[in-house]
Design a protein around this motif. Sequence first.
Motif, PDB file in Angstrom:
ATOM      1  N   ASP A   1       0.844  -1.177   0.000  1.00  0.00           N
ATOM      2  CA  ASP A   1       0.000   0.000   0.000  1.00  0.00           C
ATOM      3  C   ASP A   1       0.890   1.242   0.000  1.00  0.00           C
ATOM      4  O   ASP A   1       1.790   1.358   0.834  1.00  0.00           O
ATOM      5  N   PRO A   2       0.670   2.171  -0.934  1.00  0.00           N
ATOM      6  CA  PRO A   2       1.551   3.339  -1.023  1.00  0.00           C
ATOM      7  C   PRO A   2       1.489   4.261   0.196  1.00  0.00           C
ATOM      8  O   PRO A   2       2.468   4.927   0.500  1.00  0.00           O
ATOM      9  N   GLN A   3       0.368   4.294   0.906  1.00  0.00           N
ATOM     10  CA  GLN A   3       0.252   5.180   2.065  1.00  0.00           C
ATOM     11  C   GLN A   3       0.703   4.509   3.361  1.00  0.00           C
ATOM     12  O   GLN A   3       1.493   5.062   4.114  1.00  0.00           O
ATOM     13  N   THR A   4       0.195   3.304   3.637  1.00  0.00           N
ATOM     14  CA  THR A   4       0.507   2.649   4.908  1.00  0.00           C
ATOM     15  C   THR A   4       1.792   1.835   4.850  1.00  0.00           C
ATOM     16  O   THR A   4       2.351   1.505   5.882  1.00  0.00           O
ATOM     17  N   ARG A   5       2.208   1.468   3.639  1.00  0.00           N
ATOM     18  CA  ARG A   5       3.374   0.595   3.399  1.00  0.00           C
ATOM     19  C   ARG A   5       3.129  -0.832   3.889  1.00  0.00           C
ATOM     20  O   ARG A   5       4.052  -1.611   4.035  1.00  0.00           O
TER      21      ARG A   5
END
Length: 121
Positions: A103-107
């Motif tokens: 996920d690009p935001q949460t990693r």
Amino acid sequence: MYPPIFQTCKASPAVTALLGTTITRLWPFGEAPKDVELPYATWQTIGGLPENYLASAPDLDSFSLQIDIYASTATEARNVAKALRDVIEPVAYVTRWGGESRDPQTRHYRYSFDVDWHVHR
């Protein structure tokens, strides 16, 4: 009218060892609570149909489900996917390995696969 995915997975000690026993972190509709503990999994119905007959009402419903696993490491995501696969395959069909991503935001690491489930009415 719904596949028994939660009941099936909750009955597996391998799954609950990874996703919890008091609260099993497997949520419907593809959504989990905000700031939930990792790892967790979600599922959602992505298709389905009744087994239609000309002479009688359907006695079987088919559901296509997408299962997504989220974890803090790739290994953890794969281990949860394996545990879910192992408990689901005796009663349904894995039809697609959806791949791995972050996920690009949460990693968070994500592993996805699809299942076809046939439910007798």
